[in-house]
Design an enzyme around this catalytic site. Sequence first.
Site, mmCIF file in Angstrom:
data_model
loop_
_atom_site.group_PDB
_atom_site.id
_atom_site.type_symbol
_atom_site.label_atom_id
_atom_site.label_comp_id
_atom_site.label_asym_id
_atom_site.label_seq_id
_atom_site.Cartn_x
_atom_site.Cartn_y
_atom_site.Cartn_z
ATOM 1 N N SER A 102 0.836 -1.192 0.000
ATOM 2 C CA SER A 102 0.000 0.000 0.000
ATOM 3 C C SER A 102 0.876 1.249 0.000
ATOM 4 O O SER A 102 1.658 1.455 -0.922
ATOM 5 C CB SER A 102 -0.969 -0.045 1.199
ATOM 6 N N GLU A 196 -2.320 -2.616 -7.980
ATOM 7 C CA GLU A 196 -3.526 -2.796 -7.169
ATOM 8 C C GLU A 196 -3.945 -1.458 -6.599
ATOM 9 O O GLU A 196 -3.188 -0.490 -6.642
ATOM 10 C CB GLU A 196 -3.262 -3.799 -6.044
ATOM 11 N N HIS A 265 -5.524 -5.254 -1.135
ATOM 12 C CA HIS A 265 -6.152 -5.000 0.154
ATOM 13 C C HIS A 265 -7.250 -5.988 0.521
ATOM 14 O O HIS A 265 -7.984 -5.758 1.486
ATOM 15 C CB HIS A 265 -6.721 -3.582 0.169
#
Length: 305
Positions: A102, A196, A265
Amino acid sequence: MHLKGRTVGVIAPAGVPDRENVARGIALLESWGLEVRVGAHVTDRFRYFAGTHENRRADLAWALTDPSIDIVWIARGGYGCVHCLPAIPATLPRAKTVIGFSDATSLFCAMSGMRDARLIHGPSLGSLAAHVDDASRQSVLTALAGDVAPAIRLQRLHGAPHAVSGRLHGGNITTLASVAGTRWQPDCRDAIVLLEDITELAYRLDRSITLLKESGAFGGARAFVLGEFVRCPLPPDADYTLHDILVDLLAPFGVPVFAGLPIGHAAQNVAWTYGAPAHIEGDQLVFDASHDARLASPLQHAHQR
């Protein structure tokens, strides 16, 4: 795999981690035989950050420069790593592994190619025990051991069915875009780019990818592989899919585009290593054995000074 005697330094260079989830993660690491040391400011809070910029930088510098720490584990993503990037030392005192995903994507961009750094895109400590599945946890152990992970079946969205090889790069799209045009800009030349994101509207993803294209960050990429896009809604009346949008944006590179990679996630977030060699053949992502044995299995060299 023997982890006993290895030391993990836990830091929170971005958002405020959930203390209970971090505690569960620490207990899991200890059950694996790891010793865990927690950064001085992990439990701090300053606005929407886990401490002030100065304190978060101090924890990052501590974890990267303390020669007794083998593995640096990011507690949580969110936002804030970019403030800490100037604290990255020019050199590391010894081989170290850094784990996160992330917002840690910016940290990985800044450290990519750095001597003695092994960067594993995988579950943050706060999600390791509390959120991801057993297969994802096992993938972290496989990555830490430097073992070759099993191949992953993909879905071809665009491009001719021919074999592609390259090093692995990428991560969170929004975070990659946030460092485009800076000294930490991602370099995806000769790379299989894994992507992502979470909680981004379709037009925001379009904006981020367009910025990455125009900055040159994606220049020379050999393939794009899409992972999970969690809570990334389309307009209610959309007659197209998110994959349609992403293919439209990436197809002009003239390289294959795939989907179906279990990273991001969601509950599946399999670990992969920045710069590691891989290839795509028969619509499978195949992880190759590393050409650099010293960095491929840093735990075997943890106490070489």
